[in-house]
Design a protein around this motif. Structure first.
Motif, PDB file in Angstrom:
ATOM      1  N   PHE A   1       6.860   5.556  -4.901  1.00  0.00           N
ATOM      2  CA  PHE A   1       5.805   4.401  -4.310  1.00  0.00           C
ATOM      3  C   PHE A   1       5.995   3.414  -3.225  1.00  0.00           C
ATOM      4  O   PHE A   1       6.844   3.120  -3.377  1.00  0.00           O
ATOM      5  N   LEU A   2       4.993   3.844  -2.163  1.00  0.00           N
ATOM      6  CA  LEU A   2       5.330   3.534  -0.566  1.00  0.00           C
ATOM      7  C   LEU A   2       4.633   2.998  -0.613  1.00  0.00           C
ATOM      8  O   LEU A   2       3.089   2.745  -0.683  1.00  0.00           O
ATOM      9  N   THR A   3       4.671   1.379  -0.142  1.00  0.00           N
ATOM     10  CA  THR A   3       4.114   0.336   0.552  1.00  0.00           C
ATOM     11  C   THR A   3       4.707  -0.067   1.369  1.00  0.00           C
ATOM     12  O   THR A   3       5.841  -0.116   2.131  1.00  0.00           O
ATOM     13  N   GLY A   4       3.483  -0.886   2.229  1.00  0.00           N
ATOM     14  CA  GLY A   4       3.601  -1.272   3.923  1.00  0.00           C
ATOM     15  C   GLY A   4       2.936  -2.014   4.371  1.00  0.00           C
ATOM     16  O   GLY A   4       1.468  -1.720   3.420  1.00  0.00           O
TER      17      GLY A   4
ATOM     18  N   ALA B   1       8.275  19.439  -1.837  1.00  0.00           N
ATOM     19  CA  ALA B   1       7.882  19.415  -2.881  1.00  0.00           C
ATOM     20  C   ALA B   1       7.561  17.996  -3.817  1.00  0.00           C
ATOM     21  O   ALA B   1       7.782  17.837  -4.484  1.00  0.00           O
ATOM     22  N   VAL B   2       7.234  16.258  -3.653  1.00  0.00           N
ATOM     23  CA  VAL B   2       6.981  15.904  -4.092  1.00  0.00           C
ATOM     24  C   VAL B   2       5.483  15.108  -4.833  1.00  0.00           C
ATOM     25  O   VAL B   2       5.186  14.727  -3.462  1.00  0.00           O
ATOM     26  N   GLU B   3       5.953  13.812  -5.261  1.00  0.00           N
ATOM     27  CA  GLU B   3       4.854  13.318  -5.558  1.00  0.00           C
ATOM     28  C   GLU B   3       4.762  11.840  -5.182  1.00  0.00           C
ATOM     29  O   GLU B   3       5.963  11.597  -4.947  1.00  0.00           O
ATOM     30  N   ILE B   4       3.648  11.129  -4.580  1.00  0.00           N
ATOM     31  CA  ILE B   4       3.872  10.520  -2.976  1.00  0.00           C
ATOM     32  C   ILE B   4       2.642   9.705  -3.762  1.00  0.00           C
ATOM     33  O   ILE B   4       1.440  10.251  -3.155  1.00  0.00           O
ATOM     34  N   GLU B   5       3.077   8.294  -3.663  1.00  0.00           N
ATOM     35  CA  GLU B   5       1.800   7.177  -3.962  1.00  0.00           C
ATOM     36  C   GLU B   5       1.527   6.139  -3.048  1.00  0.00           C
ATOM     37  O   GLU B   5       2.872   5.994  -2.258  1.00  0.00           O
ATOM     38  N   VAL B   6       0.475   6.234  -2.281  1.00  0.00           N
ATOM     39  CA  VAL B   6       1.270   4.244  -0.856  1.00  0.00           C
ATOM     40  C   VAL B   6      -0.133   3.451  -1.764  1.00  0.00           C
ATOM     41  O   VAL B   6      -1.294   3.825  -2.433  1.00  0.00           O
TER      42      VAL B   6
END
Length: 261
Positions: free
Chosen positions: A29-32, A50-55
């Motif tokens: 879970f990435l934020t900026g 191959a990874v799940e990513i939420e932004v």
């Protein structure tokens, strides 16, 4: 599925943590501040891993923006087994040269944003969780002409050291990282070069900081200082008289003015 939360994900150190965690197969879970940069980073990382990513774009100095992010997290019922606090503002100048807005902005991002993020995320933690917070060697002693940055980073080191003890029996491991120079932007590279041998010995690459920090938090190290030379400086600063340290720092840093945001 448990997520790793990373703030300041599109910056140099943040991106290094993103890559290291993606290598390990962690959901992220990435934020900026910039949704465009977050989206581009997501695409870049998912091309390799191959990874799940939420932004989620979030202004950490803005309470309403943080609330939107945490409302989204609650709505999705995300759980976090790792929290990595990287986002920070390194504006550098004499205090009288700040505008009031800049002064408040730096305090809110570095301290308010980091601490409230951690507080809120711990309410959504998995059974076991690791917390890494990027502080700085600059927070070890007061730094004239870098006073606000130094004070905010010192605050983080103090806060997370205390929190570590409070949560030690709750399956929460907390490590605060105190890097020296990390060449992440052209202005920082120039600063490191301008320090000569001192800067060269102190500097560590973002990938080094991220990889080692992830190992140290597994051991629940209270403080991690990347690099032998920086650990030597840390011990030296602990024994030198405060007046001597501050006069040396003032002579060095009064020549530099930087407003990176």
């Amino acid at each position: 599925m448990n997520y790793t939360f990373i703030s300041g994900a599109t910056g140099g150190i943040g991106k290094a943590f993103v890559c290291e965690c993606a290598k390990k197969g962690c959901a992220l879970f990435l934020t900026g501040r910039s949704l465009d940069k977050l989206t581009a980073l997501k695409a870049e990382v998912q091309q390799k891993y191959a990874v799940e990513i939420e932004v989620f774009a979030c202004m950490l100095n803005d309470e309403s923006s943080r609330k939107e992010m945490f409302d989204y997290i609650a709505q999705k019922d995300f759980k976090f087994d790792r929290i990595i606090n990287v986002a920070g503002v390194d504006t550098q100048m004499a205090v009288e040269c700040y505008t009031l807005d800049k002064l408040i902005f730096q305090m809110r991002v570095n301290v308010e944003g980091t601490i409230t993020n951690t507080y809120s995320l711990l309410k959504h933690r998995a059974d076991k969780v690791e917390v890494i917070t990027v502080s700085s060697m600059s927070g070890v002693t007061p730094m004239p002409y870098f006073a606000l940055y130094s004070a905010t980073k010192g605050c983080l080191t103090s806060f997370f050291s205390s929190l570590r003890l409070e949560m030690k029996k709750q399956n929460v491991k907390i490590t605060t990282v105190l890097p020296g120079g990390v060449p992440t932007r052209p202005d920082i590279v120039a600063d490191i070069k301008g320090q000569g041998l001192w800067g060269k010995l102190s500097a560590k690459q973002p990938s080094f900081v991220a990889e080692k920090s992830l190992k140290k938090v597994k051991k629940n190290k209270r403080i991690y200082i990347p690099g032998f030379f920086n650990r030597f400086l840390y011990r030296l600063m602990k024994i030198l008289p405060l007046g001597v340290k501050m006069r040396f720092i003032a002579r060095r840093w009064k020549k530099i003015k930087k407003d990176a945001f």
